[in-house]
Every structure is written in structure tokens, then in C-alpha cells.
Design a protein around this motif. Structure first.
Motif, PDB file in Angstrom:
ATOM      1  N   GLN A 224       0.696  -1.142   0.050  1.00 47.05           N
ATOM      2  CA  GLN A 224       0.085   0.012  -0.019  1.00 47.05           C
ATOM      3  C   GLN A 224       0.864   1.376  -0.101  1.00 47.05           C
ATOM      4  O   GLN A 224       0.626   2.305  -0.721  1.00 47.05           O
ATOM      5  CB  GLN A 224      -0.821  -0.091   1.108  1.00 47.05           C
ATOM      6  N   ALA A 225       1.884   1.047   0.867  1.00 43.00           N
ATOM      7  CA  ALA A 225       2.838   2.448   0.917  1.00 43.00           C
ATOM      8  C   ALA A 225       3.419   2.768  -0.615  1.00 43.00           C
ATOM      9  O   ALA A 225       3.304   3.872  -0.716  1.00 43.00           O
ATOM     10  CB  ALA A 225       3.979   2.208   1.810  1.00 43.00           C
ATOM     11  N   GLY A 226       3.648   1.755  -1.256  1.00 40.30           N
ATOM     12  CA  GLY A 226       4.295   2.069  -2.459  1.00 40.30           C
ATOM     13  C   GLY A 226       3.366   2.802  -3.591  1.00 40.30           C
ATOM     14  O   GLY A 226       3.398   3.652  -4.378  1.00 40.30           O
ATOM     15  N   MET A 227       1.917   1.890  -3.561  1.00 47.78           N
ATOM     16  CA  MET A 227       1.124   2.658  -4.329  1.00 47.78           C
ATOM     17  C   MET A 227       0.321   3.917  -4.050  1.00 47.78           C
ATOM     18  O   MET A 227       0.307   4.666  -5.001  1.00 47.78           O
ATOM     19  CB  MET A 227      -0.248   1.681  -4.268  1.00 47.78           C
ATOM     20  N   ILE A 228       0.346   4.338  -2.901  1.00 49.65           N
ATOM     21  CA  ILE A 228      -0.379   5.465  -2.535  1.00 49.65           C
ATOM     22  C   ILE A 228       0.387   6.680  -2.352  1.00 49.65           C
ATOM     23  O   ILE A 228       0.078   8.073  -2.355  1.00 49.65           O
ATOM     24  CB  ILE A 228      -1.147   5.539  -1.049  1.00 49.65           C
ATOM     25  N   THR A 229       1.954   6.458  -2.197  1.00 48.32           N
ATOM     26  CA  THR A 229       2.951   7.487  -2.248  1.00 48.32           C
ATOM     27  C   THR A 229       3.603   7.709  -3.533  1.00 48.32           C
ATOM     28  O   THR A 229       4.600   8.655  -3.614  1.00 48.32           O
ATOM     29  CB  THR A 229       3.983   7.406  -1.167  1.00 48.32           C
ATOM     30  N   ARG A 230       3.091   7.332  -4.735  1.00 52.67           N
ATOM     31  CA  ARG A 230       3.714   7.722  -5.928  1.00 52.67           C
ATOM     32  C   ARG A 230       3.419   9.133  -6.183  1.00 52.67           C
ATOM     33  O   ARG A 230       2.592   9.764  -6.004  1.00 52.67           O
ATOM     34  CB  ARG A 230       2.944   7.051  -7.166  1.00 52.67           C
ATOM     35  N   PRO A 231       4.472   9.912  -6.999  1.00 57.40           N
ATOM     36  CA  PRO A 231       5.549   9.297  -7.826  1.00 57.40           C
ATOM     37  C   PRO A 231       6.725   9.305  -7.050  1.00 57.40           C
ATOM     38  O   PRO A 231       6.659   9.856  -5.929  1.00 57.40           O
ATOM     39  CB  PRO A 231       5.640  10.131  -8.766  1.00 57.40           C
ATOM     40  N   VAL A 232       7.779   8.698  -7.435  1.00 58.38           N
ATOM     41  CA  VAL A 232       9.283   8.904  -6.485  1.00 58.38           C
ATOM     42  C   VAL A 232       9.688  10.340  -6.479  1.00 58.38           C
ATOM     43  O   VAL A 232       9.665  10.895  -7.560  1.00 58.38           O
ATOM     44  CB  VAL A 232      10.188   7.761  -7.332  1.00 58.38           C
ATOM     45  N   ARG A 233       9.810  11.025  -5.495  1.00 57.04           N
ATOM     46  CA  ARG A 233      10.592  12.363  -5.176  1.00 57.04           C
ATOM     47  C   ARG A 233      11.768  12.065  -4.373  1.00 57.04           C
ATOM     48  O   ARG A 233      11.854  11.739  -3.245  1.00 57.04           O
ATOM     49  CB  ARG A 233       9.479  12.968  -4.680  1.00 57.04           C
ATOM     50  N   GLU A 234      13.149  12.247  -4.937  1.00 57.52           N
ATOM     51  CA  GLU A 234      14.244  12.172  -4.147  1.00 57.52           C
ATOM     52  C   GLU A 234      14.623  13.394  -3.323  1.00 57.52           C
ATOM     53  O   GLU A 234      14.500  14.648  -3.877  1.00 57.52           O
ATOM     54  CB  GLU A 234      15.176  11.650  -5.044  1.00 57.52           C
ATOM     55  N   ARG A 235      15.125  13.122  -2.272  1.00 61.16           N
ATOM     56  CA  ARG A 235      15.738  14.399  -1.440  1.00 61.16           C
ATOM     57  C   ARG A 235      17.295  14.485  -2.010  1.00 61.16           C
ATOM     58  O   ARG A 235      17.990  13.291  -2.326  1.00 61.16           O
ATOM     59  CB  ARG A 235      16.091  13.855   0.013  1.00 61.16           C
ATOM     60  N   SER A 236      17.719  15.498  -2.442  1.00 58.01           N
ATOM     61  CA  SER A 236      19.126  15.618  -2.899  1.00 58.01           C
ATOM     62  C   SER A 236      20.140  15.198  -1.794  1.00 58.01           C
ATOM     63  O   SER A 236      20.026  15.253  -0.750  1.00 58.01           O
ATOM     64  CB  SER A 236      19.572  17.139  -3.306  1.00 58.01           C
ATOM     65  N   ILE A 237      21.424  14.939  -2.256  1.00 56.70           N
ATOM     66  CA  ILE A 237      22.529  14.510  -1.712  1.00 56.70           C
ATOM     67  C   ILE A 237      23.010  15.423  -0.500  1.00 56.70           C
ATOM     68  O   ILE A 237      23.237  15.078   0.541  1.00 56.70           O
ATOM     69  CB  ILE A 237      23.735  14.008  -2.464  1.00 56.70           C
ATOM     70  N   SER A 238      22.731  16.622  -0.931  1.00 53.29           N
ATOM     71  CA  SER A 238      23.420  17.677  -0.155  1.00 53.29           C
ATOM     72  C   SER A 238      22.306  18.160   0.992  1.00 53.29           C
ATOM     73  O   SER A 238      22.538  18.377   2.044  1.00 53.29           O
ATOM     74  CB  SER A 238      23.784  19.128  -0.916  1.00 53.29           C
ATOM     75  N   GLY A 239      20.822  17.834   0.506  1.00 56.04           N
ATOM     76  CA  GLY A 239      19.916  18.124   1.520  1.00 56.04           C
ATOM     77  C   GLY A 239      19.848  17.037   2.629  1.00 56.04           C
ATOM     78  O   GLY A 239      19.781  17.149   3.918  1.00 56.04           O
ATOM     79  N   ILE A 240      20.216  15.860   2.057  1.00 53.47           N
ATOM     80  CA  ILE A 240      20.383  14.612   3.113  1.00 53.47           C
ATOM     81  C   ILE A 240      21.689  14.863   4.051  1.00 53.47           C
ATOM     82  O   ILE A 240      21.063  14.583   5.230  1.00 53.47           O
ATOM     83  CB  ILE A 240      20.437  13.174   2.308  1.00 53.47           C
ATOM     84  N   GLY A 241      22.602  15.297   3.440  1.00 50.65           N
ATOM     85  CA  GLY A 241      23.959  15.520   4.309  1.00 50.65           C
ATOM     86  C   GLY A 241      23.714  16.439   5.519  1.00 50.65           C
ATOM     87  O   GLY A 241      23.843  16.339   6.691  1.00 50.65           O
ATOM     88  N   ALA A 242      22.802  17.670   5.101  1.00 48.89           N
ATOM     89  CA  ALA A 242      22.475  18.637   6.121  1.00 48.89           C
ATOM     90  C   ALA A 242      21.917  17.927   7.028  1.00 48.89           C
ATOM     91  O   ALA A 242      21.750  18.427   8.122  1.00 48.89           O
ATOM     92  CB  ALA A 242      21.852  19.871   5.041  1.00 48.89           C
ATOM     93  N   MET A 243      20.751  17.161   6.624  1.00 50.38           N
ATOM     94  CA  MET A 243      19.639  16.891   7.736  1.00 50.38           C
ATOM     95  C   MET A 243      20.506  16.038   8.706  1.00 50.38           C
ATOM     96  O   MET A 243      20.041  15.987   9.980  1.00 50.38           O
ATOM     97  CB  MET A 243      18.602  15.958   6.940  1.00 50.38           C
ATOM     98  N   VAL A 244      21.346  15.035   8.021  1.00 56.97           N
ATOM     99  CA  VAL A 244      21.982  14.248   9.044  1.00 56.97           C
ATOM    100  C   VAL A 244      22.975  15.065   9.939  1.00 56.97           C
ATOM    101  O   VAL A 244      22.770  14.637  11.110  1.00 56.97           O
ATOM    102  CB  VAL A 244      22.864  13.291   8.114  1.00 56.97           C
ATOM    103  N   GLU A 245      23.611  16.047   9.363  1.00 60.47           N
ATOM    104  CA  GLU A 245      24.336  16.791  10.377  1.00 60.47           C
ATOM    105  C   GLU A 245      23.871  17.562  11.522  1.00 60.47           C
ATOM    106  O   GLU A 245      23.879  17.413  12.669  1.00 60.47           O
ATOM    107  CB  GLU A 245      25.309  17.888   9.481  1.00 60.47           C
ATOM    108  N   GLN A 246      22.683  18.258  11.047  1.00 63.51           N
ATOM    109  CA  GLN A 246      21.870  19.034  11.776  1.00 63.51           C
ATOM    110  C   GLN A 246      20.978  18.198  12.883  1.00 63.51           C
ATOM    111  O   GLN A 246      21.125  18.611  14.183  1.00 63.51           O
ATOM    112  CB  GLN A 246      20.944  19.912  11.172  1.00 63.51           C
ATOM    113  N   GLY A 247      20.466  16.761  12.222  1.00 61.17           N
ATOM    114  CA  GLY A 247      19.757  16.044  13.259  1.00 61.17           C
ATOM    115  C   GLY A 247      20.569  15.219  14.153  1.00 61.17           C
ATOM    116  O   GLY A 247      20.068  15.604  15.479  1.00 61.17           O
TER     117      GLY A 247
END
Ligand code: SF4
Length: 461
Positions: free
Chosen positions: A98-121
Motif C-alpha cells: 500500500q505504501a508504494g501505491m499511495i505515495t507515488r510518484p518517486v521524489r528524491e531528496r538531494s544528496i546535499s539536502g540529506i547531508g545537511a539533515m544528518v548533520e543537523q539532526g
């Protein structure tokens, strides 16, 4: 005190929310039923409230880097780590998901956005582990750079990195190896979901037995000692034979592991959950397997594993009884008449039913029998009954963007054991989401090669 300082009070707030078209307020919908128990129609009762409620989709995940400061529980929790969501949606098309079906389409977070979230989190929480989460994390177009960048960044620190259970793919072993450069290689988890090649075609899990064997060979060869495999029992069209194949797979996994590692202390744990059909999936029309049949099938599998002299003692077996699955199935595809059963169970003393020591199947069935006697239905009608194409389903007025005709065709493809590719890499197969919701697939690569971060115990990148 309704309405004091707020003209119209609670009702007015709900009405305004419902009129936005993106908030479902059940009180403003009227459901009528046919003599056979099926829903006749669901209609909005207030002017301006739409007959269908649309899902809304965040397209730019970098603009929403949340949660920024997740709560840290005082007590030890099961998953004691910070979670960073690296993308949303999944178009692999597993038909049970169900999760795959109802959350379409795929939307990626950028590599730099992920890096910043990890660091700040990490700075905000003090956690020592970060989980890179999504519905299928290894599918991020830049996952190799993300894992390498983060592994470099936190090398020699107390910070551990992890990916959740992954698809069966040798590439994932490279990722897991990278994330555990300095750490212990204990267990890896994969989810083939179905025991036989045939049933994996039915559920659209495009994994061959050879894929699985190659993947576990890479894992045991790289020093991992334990592999966990997730499966489901009770999938549409499944027979005893499909489930007994799980034992054969597990034996081949141990045999391969012993060969490549040269050791006898490797393990494989098989974990099995009962399949529960879910709304908004191609299996929403399917019959659920009864509790007795689920238990009987799993007993045969346990026997097939335990009786094996060469490999049996290296294979762990975890499974869930069929009975809780039937209650799950009732809640999963029930309509508002099931609400009366939930209330009756609560009035009868039902609390914390998710905990096996509090769960009472007998109470659920007794309360359901009493409530459903009022309208001539029973638990089987909601769970083990297959639905027809033209039946009005209780969630049809909640619009996930998926075209109901496409879902039905995909259900027919499942019955014919026909697979469907991932639309990230093949032409759109018209599930309906993108045109109806005004969205598109948002994937990389962005071209950035390293995280814009400094190595904690080393020179700047
Ligand atoms: S509409 Fe097409 S591109 Fe969009 S999620 Fe569906 S199949 Fe994929």
C-alpha cells in the motif's frame, strides 16, 4: 461552549477543512448500502464538500527538511536512532504494498539536502545512529555517493549508519559494507516476500532465485554472518508448494554461505507474516487466506525446515499466527460498520491488542458476531471474500491518484503471473497518478559527487 470566540465552532472548522478538498471528514459523507451488504454509494452531504477527497503531494523534499529536531525518548526505544527520509514514493509496483501505491510518484531528496539533515539532526538529538530511510533506500539514484560520503564523514566517530531491509541485489551488499567499514558485520535483511518464482511474479517482486543466491553469497563472502529473509504467507493464488519453496531457498542460502565463508556458524532466519490485502492496491479485491489455512501452511513449512538434518539447525523460523491477521484484515478493508465492532471490543475490555499477551481473538469474533448480526454480515464477508470489479469499495471516495481501471488490470496481470516494470526506468505505464495529481517523477543524479560536509576526524573534503 461550542463556538465561543469561533463562529460556527468545531463544525465550521471541519467544514472549511473538508471544502479544501484535501481533508477527509467522514461526518460529511453519507454511506448507503444494498440489500446484499455491499455499499451502494458514498455522497458528500454538505454544499462545497467534494465527493472525492484528493491526496496532496509535496514535490520538493529539500524545501521540507523535517523533522529538524525529532523528540528523543527518555526510555530506550526499539529503533534508537535518528531517521532521515531520503526519498518518498516507490514505483517498483509490488502489488501487496500500500505504501508504494499511495505515495507515488518517486521524489528524491538531494544528496546535499540529506547531508545537511544528518548533520543537523545528530547535533540536535545526540543519537549515535542514523537510518537512511525510504520505501527502498538502495533505489536512490545517488545512494552510492550518499553512503560513501557519509561513511567518509563519520569514519572513526561513534556515529553508525544503517539502511533498512533492502531489496535482493548484490549492489546492496556494497552499500552495507561501506556503511559498516569499521563496524561489526552481524546481520543483513532482505525481503524476497514470496517463496517461489511463480508467486514472486504474482506479487510483482522481480527477484529470481539466482539473484537471491548471488546476493547472499556476496554477503557471507564479505563477512556477514547472519541473513534474515522476510516472506509472506497467504498471497493470492498461493499453494502449499509456493510456501514450502521457502524451506528450499533457506537451505540453498545456508549451503551457499558455508561454501563461500568456509564456516559452519553462519545463520539464516526466515521471518513470515500473514498477508493482509490492503486498500488502494491491486490486491484490494483479493480473498484473504483464513487463519486455519495460514496456520496449517506454516506448520508444514516449519516441519520442512526442522526435519532437515544438514541445514535445519542453521535456519531460524519466526512466524505470526493466522488469527491476528484476520482482525488486521477486518480493520484493513472494513467499512464504517466495522467501527461498531471496534467500539464493542473496547467496551468489552479490549486494550493494547497489538501486544500478544493482551490480544483476544475470541473477544473480537464475539463482538463482531453480535454487531454484524444486525446487518446480516460476518467477518468472512470482510476478509476471505473476493470482491468483483464493479463493487463500490469503502475507500473509493479517497483519491490516491491511482486509476481504478489500472489497478483492476494490474490485479488481472497478477492472476496471469505477468510482471510490470518500474516506470523510473521504462515508459510510463499509466497508473494515473502523475496526470491526475499534476506530479512527475523527481530523481537525480544531481551531478554532485561528495557531500558538502567536512570529515569529523580528518581533513576537510
Ligand atoms: S503516472 Fe506513469 S510515471 Fe507517474 S507514477 Fe504512474 S506509471 Fe509512473
Amino acid at each position: 461552549m461550542e463556538g465561543r470566540g469561533r463562529p460556527g465552532g468545531r463544525r465550521e472548522i471541519l467544514l472549511r477543512l473538508a471544502r479544501t478538498g484535501g481533508v477527509y471528514v467522514p461526518a460529511f459523507y453519507d454511506v448507503s448500502y444494498r440489500a446484499d451488504g455491499q455499499i451502494d454509494q458514498v455522497v458528500a452531504t454538505e454544499p462545497g464538500v467534494p465527493d472525492r477527497v484528493e491526496k496532496h503531494t509535496v514535490m520538493d523534499l529539500d524545501a521540507w527538511p523535517y523533522p529538524k529536531q525529532p523528540l528523543v525518548p527518555l526510555a530506550e526505544s526499539v529503533h534508537e536512532r535518528m531517521s532521515v527520509e531520503i526519498f518518498r514514493g516507490c514505483t517498483r509496483g509490488c502489488r501487496f504494498c500500500q505504501a508504494g501505491m499511495i505515495t507515488r510518484p518517486v521524489r528524491e531528496r538531494s544528496i546535499s539536502g540529506i547531508g545537511a539533515m544528518v548533520e543537523q539532526g545528530l547535533a540536535a538529538t545526540g543519537f549515535e545512529e542514523v537510518g537512511l530511510l525510504s520505501l527502498s533506500s538502495a533505489d536512490h539514484t545517488e545512494i552510492a555517493d550518499i553512503t560513501k560520503g557519509l561513511a567518509d564523514r563519520y569514519e572513526g566517530t561513534q556515529t553508525g549508519l544503517s539502511l533498512p531491509s533492502t531489496r535482493v541485489d548484490a549492489f546492496n551488499i556494497d552499500l552495507a559494507n561501506e556503511l559498516t567499514r569499521n563496524g561489526r558485520r552481524s546481520g543483513l535483511t532482505f525481503a524476497p516476500e514470496g517463496g517461489s518464482e511463480r508467486i514472486r511474479k504474482v506479487i510483482n517482486k522481480m527477484v529470481t532465485e539466482e539473484d537471491l543466491i548471488k546476493t547472499v553469497a556476496a554477503a557471507y563472502g564479505a563477512g556477514w554472518r547472519q541473513v534474515k529473509l522476510y516472506f509472506m504467507c497467504g498471497l493470492p493464488t498461493e499453494t502449499d508448494e509456493d510456501v514450502l519453496q521457502i524451506a528450499e531457498l533457506a537451505k540453498r542460502v545456508i549451503e551457499t554461505g558455508r561454501e563461500v565463508s568456509g564456516r559452519r556458524d553462519i545463520r539464516c532466519t526466515v521471518s513470515i507474516g500473514g498477508f493482509v490485502p490492503k486498500p488502494h492496491t491491486p490486491f484490494q479485491w483479493a480473498a484473504q487466506l483464513s487463519a486455519a489455512d495460514t496456520d496449517a501452511r506454516l506448520a508444514k513449512l516449519r516441519e520442512a525446515i526442522r526435519s532437515d538434518k544438514r541445514y535445519g539447525s542453521s535456519i531460524g523460523f519466526r512466524y505470526h499466527d493466522g488469527e491476528p491477521g484476520i482482525v488486521e484484515g477486518l480493520l484493513s478493508r472494513g467499512d464504517r460498520r466495522v467501527g461498531a465492532v471496534v467500539e464493542a471490543v473496547w467496551r468489552d475490555g479490549g486494550r493494547f491488542d497489538g501486544w500478544s499477551e493482551h490480544f483476544s481473538y475470541e473477544r473480537w469474533m464475539r463482538c463482531a458476531a453480535t454487531e454484524f448480526a444486525k446487518n446480516g454480515l460476518d467477518v468472512d464477508w470482510f476478509t476471505t471474500r473476493e470482491r468483483d470489479e464493479d463493487e463500490v469499495l469503502p475507500w473509493d471516495h479517497v483519491d490516491s491518484g491511482l486509476d481504478k481501471t489500472w489497478l483492476w488490470d494490474d490485479w488481472q496481470d497478477a492472476l496471469s503471473e505477468r510482471e510490470v516494470d518500474d516506470c523510473r526506468w521504462t515508459p510510463c505505464f499509466e497508473c494515473g497518478v502523475c496526470p491526475s495529481m499534476g506530479t512527475t517523477i523527481e530523481t537525480g543524479p544531481t551531478g554532485k559527487k561528495l557531500l558538502p560536509l567536512t570529515v569529523v576526524n580528518g581533513p576537510a573534503l
